[in-house]
Design an enzyme around this catalytic site. Structure first.
Site, PDB file in Angstrom:
ATOM      1  N   HIS A   1       5.305   6.291  11.238  1.00 11.40           N
ATOM      2  CA  HIS A   1       5.019   5.997  10.386  1.00 11.40           C
ATOM      3  C   HIS A   1       3.944   6.952  10.484  1.00 11.40           C
ATOM      4  CE1 HIS A   1       3.464   4.581   6.110  1.00 11.40           C
ATOM      5  NE2 HIS A   1       2.933   3.338   7.049  1.00 11.40           N
TER       6      HIS A   1
ATOM      7  N   LYS B   1      26.651  -3.603  -3.340  1.00 16.51           N
ATOM      8  CA  LYS B   1      28.280  -3.971  -3.664  1.00 16.51           C
ATOM      9  C   LYS B   1      29.706  -3.487  -2.365  1.00 16.51           C
ATOM     10  CE  LYS B   1      27.550  -2.349  -9.234  1.00 16.51           C
ATOM     11  NZ  LYS B   1      28.457  -1.326  -9.883  1.00 16.51           N
TER      12      LYS B   1
ATOM     13  N   ARG C   1      11.624   4.139   3.354  1.00 19.36           N
ATOM     14  CA  ARG C   1      10.770   3.263   4.657  1.00 19.36           C
ATOM     15  C   ARG C   1      12.280   2.308   4.814  1.00 19.36           C
ATOM     16  NH1 ARG C   1       6.033  -0.933   4.144  1.00 19.36           N
ATOM     17  NH2 ARG C   1       5.302   1.260   4.778  1.00 19.36           N
TER      18      ARG C   1
ATOM     19  N   ARG D   1       0.647  -1.720  -0.136  1.00 24.91           N
ATOM     20  CA  ARG D   1       0.520   0.129  -0.135  1.00 24.91           C
ATOM     21  C   ARG D   1       1.001   1.296  -0.408  1.00 24.91           C
ATOM     22  NH1 ARG D   1      -3.553  -3.861   1.439  1.00 24.91           N
ATOM     23  NH2 ARG D   1      -0.824  -4.036   2.602  1.00 24.91           N
ATOM     24  N   THR D   2       2.177   1.707   1.294  1.00 28.17           N
ATOM     25  CA  THR D   2       2.456   2.696   0.815  1.00 28.17           C
ATOM     26  C   THR D   2       3.054   2.763  -0.334  1.00 28.17           C
ATOM     27  OG1 THR D   2       2.646   2.217   3.312  1.00 28.17           O
ATOM     28  CG2 THR D   2       4.440   4.019   2.407  1.00 28.17           C
TER      29      THR D   2
HETATM   30  C1  NCD Z   1       2.325  -1.054   8.318  1.00 25.96           C
HETATM   31  C2  NCD Z   1       3.751  -0.508   8.353  1.00 25.96           C
HETATM   32  O1  NCD Z   1       4.469  -0.535   7.086  1.00 25.96           O
HETATM   33  O2  NCD Z   1       3.990  -0.382   9.238  1.00 25.96           O
HETATM   34  N1  NCD Z   1       1.424  -0.966   6.627  1.00 25.96           N
HETATM   35  C3  NCD Z   1       1.447   0.221   5.756  1.00 25.96           C
HETATM   36  O3  NCD Z   1       1.982   0.609   5.691  1.00 25.96           O
HETATM   37  N2  NCD Z   1       0.310   0.032   5.875  1.00 25.96           N
HETATM   38  C4  NCD Z   1       1.433  -1.613   9.015  1.00 25.96           C
HETATM   39  C5  NCD Z   1       1.813  -3.129   9.299  1.00 25.96           C
HETATM   40  O4  NCD Z   1       3.013  -3.804   8.263  1.00 25.96           O
HETATM   41  O5  NCD Z   1       1.622  -4.045   9.773  1.00 25.96           O
END
Ligand code: NCD
Length: 308
Positions: free
Chosen positions: A136, A87, A108, A58-59
């Site tokens: 997040h 590398k 991320r 999703r993100t």
């Molecule tokens: C979440 C995350 O990555 O923290 N997912 C997301 O971005 N919707 C929640 C999760 O992984 O449980």
């Protein structure tokens, strides 16, 4: 109010004030109604770089969808595999390189502090798309936007947060965002996954009920926010095995939930919300996904344009 997001890093939800969130949500209401022709002027000629060092559906795709929807372009990678980090290139050099190409960077990383580090190195704005079990922030923004749209406001609500309160970064960011509003929070978790002491310390001044029974929370909450157990963050697999499957929202549980309550989940779900729940009117996690894309469109447009 002048646009408070212009060229701003989004590293921690704690960096934002209530008025700033309100400004974003009002703009996002506009973006929900806007057609591509109008929106596409905000991203035209702009490039977003994604640096995803952890899995994401999703993100990552919602940032992509958002940037394309405002007329911008996307570059980047998922996982260090295939990049020069294989590398031996450092994270800092990788960030500096992407910063030379892009107008905005989205990162991320499993390490806490990674996004802050990137924001310090990069000249362009950096958006934290998840830093370890720490934060997040854009998930919290879309969670609040969803609550506000579906409940007509945030103040005065009773919010139950259910699941992995220890390792869940969405939980930590959500609670710190809710702190800006006048809400009552009910925390529900297996004993091993209680909220961390230092996280609780940050919530000082907020009405928080600890160790609430699931059934009790389901009965009284206006918003029920369920999370998955963050298996990948456990120091030992046996510890995960002990709590695995320890809570579940199923049709039986849904009978306790108020008619006008909403059930949210940042997703992915891995068993804590049974598929049979999808048919209940309160199940709003896919609507949350839909609204999230508009929230991210708006956020990108505001970061990239001084006067949207
Ligand atoms: C979440 C995350 O990555 O923290 N997912 C997301 O971005 N919707 C929640 C999760 O992984 O449980």
């Amino acid at each position: 109010m002048a646009n408070p997001f212009y060229l701003r890093d989004v590293v921690s939800i704690k960096d934002f004030k209530r008025e700033e969130l309100e400004y974003l949500f009002e703009q996002a209401d506009r973006f929900l109604e806007m057609g591509y022709e109008e929106k596409s002027k905000y991203g035209r000629g702009k490039l977003m770089a994604l640096m995803f060092f952890e899995p994401s559906t999703r993100t990552k795709t919602s940032f992509e969808a958002a940037m394309l929807s405002i007329g911008g372009h996307v570059i980047g990678f998922s996982g260090a595999r295939g990049t020069s980090m294989e590398k031996g290139e450092s994270l800092s050099d990788t960030i500096r390189v992407m910063d030379r190409y892009a107008d905005v960077l989205v990162i991320r990383n499993p390490m806490e502090g990674a996004a802050r580090y990137a924001a310090e190195l990069a000249e362009h704005p950096v958006i934290n798309a998840g830093s370890g079990s720490e934060e997040h922030p854009t998930q919290a923004l879309l969670d609040l936007f969803t609550i506000r749209r579906l409940k007509g406001g945030i103040d005065g609500l009773r919010v139950a947060v259910v699941g992995d309160l220890k390792y869940g970064r969405t939980v930590y960011s959500l609670l710190n965002a809710l702190k800006l509003y006048s809400v009552e929070v009910y925390l529900v978790s297996p004993p091993q996954l209680r909220i961390r002491e230092e996280a609780l310390y940050d919530l000082k001044g907020m009405k928080v009920h600890l160790d609430v029974e699931l059934d009790e929370a389901l009965k009284l909450a206006d918003v029920i926010y369920v999370t998955r157990i963050q298996r990948e963050r456990f120091p030992h697999p046996e510890e995960y095995e002990k709590v695995k499957g320890s809570y579940k929202i199923d049709a039986r549980a849904m009978r306790l939930v108020k008619e006008d309550a909403i059930l949210l989940h940042p997703l992915p779900r891995v068993g804590e919300i049974a598929p049979e729940v999808d048919g209940f009117g309160q199940a709003k996690y896919f609507e949350q996904v839909r609204l999230g894309r508009y929230l991210r469109e708006t956020l990108l447009a505001l970061i990239l344009n001084e006067n949207p």
